[in-house]
Design an enzyme around this catalytic site. Structure first.
Site, PDB file in Angstrom:
ATOM      1  N   LYS A 228      21.661   2.978   3.337  1.00 63.35           N
ATOM      2  CA  LYS A 228      21.337   3.126   2.133  1.00 63.35           C
ATOM      3  C   LYS A 228      21.427   5.359   2.472  1.00 63.35           C
ATOM      4  O   LYS A 228      21.111   5.395   3.476  1.00 63.35           O
ATOM      5  CB  LYS A 228      20.365   3.047   1.002  1.00 63.35           C
ATOM      6  CG  LYS A 228      18.804   3.334   1.936  1.00 63.35           C
ATOM      7  CD  LYS A 228      17.454   3.091   1.211  1.00 63.35           C
ATOM      8  CE  LYS A 228      16.214   3.356   2.000  1.00 63.35           C
ATOM      9  NZ  LYS A 228      15.304   2.310   1.658  1.00 63.35           N
TER      10      LYS A 228
ATOM     11  N   ARG B 253       5.862  -1.961  -5.251  1.00 56.62           N
ATOM     12  CA  ARG B 253       7.499  -0.980  -5.291  1.00 56.62           C
ATOM     13  C   ARG B 253       8.267  -2.210  -6.325  1.00 56.62           C
ATOM     14  O   ARG B 253       8.986  -2.027  -7.207  1.00 56.62           O
ATOM     15  CB  ARG B 253       7.753  -0.737  -4.434  1.00 56.62           C
ATOM     16  CG  ARG B 253       8.794   0.424  -4.950  1.00 56.62           C
ATOM     17  CD  ARG B 253       9.608   1.460  -3.626  1.00 56.62           C
ATOM     18  NE  ARG B 253       9.904   0.512  -2.835  1.00 56.62           N
ATOM     19  CZ  ARG B 253      10.539   0.587  -1.360  1.00 56.62           C
ATOM     20  NH1 ARG B 253      10.855   2.094  -1.802  1.00 56.62           N
ATOM     21  NH2 ARG B 253      11.099   0.222  -0.741  1.00 56.62           N
TER      22      ARG B 253
ATOM     23  N   TYR C  30      15.746  36.830  -5.327  1.00 56.83           N
ATOM     24  CA  TYR C  30      15.236  36.624  -6.663  1.00 56.83           C
ATOM     25  C   TYR C  30      13.613  36.429  -7.087  1.00 56.83           C
ATOM     26  O   TYR C  30      12.670  36.473  -5.137  1.00 56.83           O
ATOM     27  CB  TYR C  30      15.755  35.133  -7.122  1.00 56.83           C
ATOM     28  CG  TYR C  30      16.944  34.839  -7.668  1.00 56.83           C
ATOM     29  CD1 TYR C  30      17.848  35.931  -8.316  1.00 56.83           C
ATOM     30  CD2 TYR C  30      17.934  34.251  -6.815  1.00 56.83           C
ATOM     31  CE1 TYR C  30      18.433  35.607  -9.266  1.00 56.83           C
ATOM     32  CE2 TYR C  30      19.305  33.733  -6.985  1.00 56.83           C
ATOM     33  CZ  TYR C  30      19.351  34.400  -8.548  1.00 56.83           C
ATOM     34  OH  TYR C  30      20.959  33.994  -8.964  1.00 56.83           O
TER      35      TYR C  30
ATOM     36  N   MET D  37      20.421  29.300  -4.747  1.00 54.64           N
ATOM     37  CA  MET D  37      21.497  28.112  -4.405  1.00 54.64           C
ATOM     38  C   MET D  37      22.670  28.006  -3.690  1.00 54.64           C
ATOM     39  O   MET D  37      23.140  27.652  -3.001  1.00 54.64           O
ATOM     40  CB  MET D  37      22.525  28.126  -6.362  1.00 54.64           C
ATOM     41  CG  MET D  37      23.363  27.092  -5.940  1.00 54.64           C
ATOM     42  SD  MET D  37      24.591  27.029  -7.674  1.00 54.64           S
ATOM     43  CE  MET D  37      22.635  27.279  -9.348  1.00 54.64           C
TER      44      MET D  37
END
Ligand SMILES: *Cc1c(COP(=O)(O)O)cnc(C)c1O
EC number: 5.1.1.1
Length: 367
Positions: free
Chosen positions: A41, A140, A262, A310
């Site tokens: 997956k 779940r 930042y 980023m």
């Protein structure tokens, strides 16, 4: 000595297919007596199903799992015809036919999925294979106890469909002493007696190491294939499967009082050297590593200076030889000195999240 990395990429991710194959063999041998499947997956946990799946098939793996139908459809053509592909989430409403068309086996998780599968079986007049998942306590996915009672109350249920696997999933397998493990194992054992003759599967990577009682007929490791430690309290028996090297874009000197990045979260306490590398949170290098993460320049561990951006991260490289911090020089973010689990610990998460979050902008190499 790391090789020369592609000059156009911000970073290069190397995936060691030999290590993944060796990890599968170790899991297979540990679980001897059970079939060892492989969980694919999330694009093989971010490492690239297109390369990983054929490598494992070449090693002899014949049972694979994806989460979504869409993933199963992409996986199927990568595998030999005699391989089995299970889709853990089962058929989304209205998609049962896609499973037949693409040669996939659904894991049926609730009465509606079972009803849809049985209806298709009757329509096609074929006993189509399916797995059944039980909820043994994780709440779940899977059939609740009342769903199981209702299913078994209808003796015709096996006339329509062909159950080929019954399964459940453990909530706390990475904590061997957790009482939920034994509780789930017992519930699963009780359910299996009601589905006599159908192979059972409970174990993910961690549960492979919980002992024979947890392994049943088939084990379903994912994370351990890719080098994540299945037993965090013990030494990792598996090989690291990834390395990640980023390139320095620019280096500069800062003086006492200068801020970096930042939010001005780093303030130089004296003359420092700062190197900026071309990888950031858009590449999966989590922002929670701001002021906490590390990279390696050769043998030296250098700290992140300030916030992760980023597309870039600033490193405090004071004291590192100038010729190692020039634009184009590489730093190691994952490798023998810093594993996926190490990074996860610093980021306050788990290795699964670090691996599956790895971005799409890297150049990828398969070894
Ligand atoms: C993801 C998953 C696995 C594999 O788990 P790992 O911890 O990665 O080994 C096995 N079974 C199910 C149902 C899963 O969702």
């Amino acid at each position: 000595m790391p090789g020369v990395i592609d000059a156009r990429a911000g970073a290069v991710l190397s995936v060691d297919l030999q290590a993944i194959r060796a990890n599968w063999r170790l899991l297979r041998d540990t679980a001897a007596g059970a079939v060892c499947a492989a969980v694919m997956k999330a694009d093989a946990y971010g490492l690239g199903m297109a390369m990983v799946a054929p490598a494992l098939a070449g090693e002899g793996c014949r049972v694979f799992f994806t989460a979504h139908l869409d993933e199963g459809i992409r996986l199927r053509p990568l595998l030999p015809a005699d391989a089995t592909v299970y889709v853990l989430h089962g058929p989304p409403p209205g998609t049962a036919r896609d499973f037949v068309e693409h040669g996939l086996i659904p894991v049926l998780n609730d009465p509606a999925q079972i009803a849809e599968w049985r209806a298709l079986c009757r329509k096609l007049q074929r006993r189509l294979p399916a797995a059944l998942q039980f909820d043994t306590g994780m709440s779940r996915m899977g059939l609740a106890p009342a769903d199981v009672d209702r299913l078994l109350a209808d003796p015709a249920w096996q006339d329509d469909m062909k159950p080929v696997l019954v399964m459940s999933h453990l909530a706390c397998a990475d904590e061997p002493a957790h009482p939920v493990n034994a509780s789930q194992r017992e519930r699963f054992a009780a359910l299996r007696t009601r589905f006599a003759g159908i192979p059972g599967s409970l174990a993910n990577s961690s549960a492979v190491f919980l002992g024979r009682d947890y392994r049943h007929d088939l084990v379903r490791p994912g994370a351990a294939l890719y080098g994540i430690n299945p037993q965090p309290a013990l030494d990792n028996p598996l090989r690291q499967a990834v390395s990640l090297r980023a390139r320095i874009v620019q280096s500069r000197s800062v003086q006492a009082g200068d801020i970096v990045g930042y939010g001005a979260r780093y303030v130089a306490d004296g003359p420092r050297r700062i190197a900026t590398i071309g990888i950031g949170y858009a590449d999966g290098w989590l922002r929670s590593l701001s002021c906490r993460g590390h990279a390696y320049i050769d043998e030296v561990r250098v700290p992140f200076a300030g916030n992760v951006s980023m597309d870039s991260i600033t490193l405090d490289v004071t004291g590192i030889a100038e010729d190692r911090v020039q634009p184009g020089c590489e730093v190691e973010l994952l490798g023998s000195r810093q594993t996926v689990d190490d990074v996860a610990r610093e980021a306050g998460t788990i290795g699964y999240e670090v691996l599956t979050g790895l971005g799409s902008r890297f150049h990828r190499q398969y070894l």
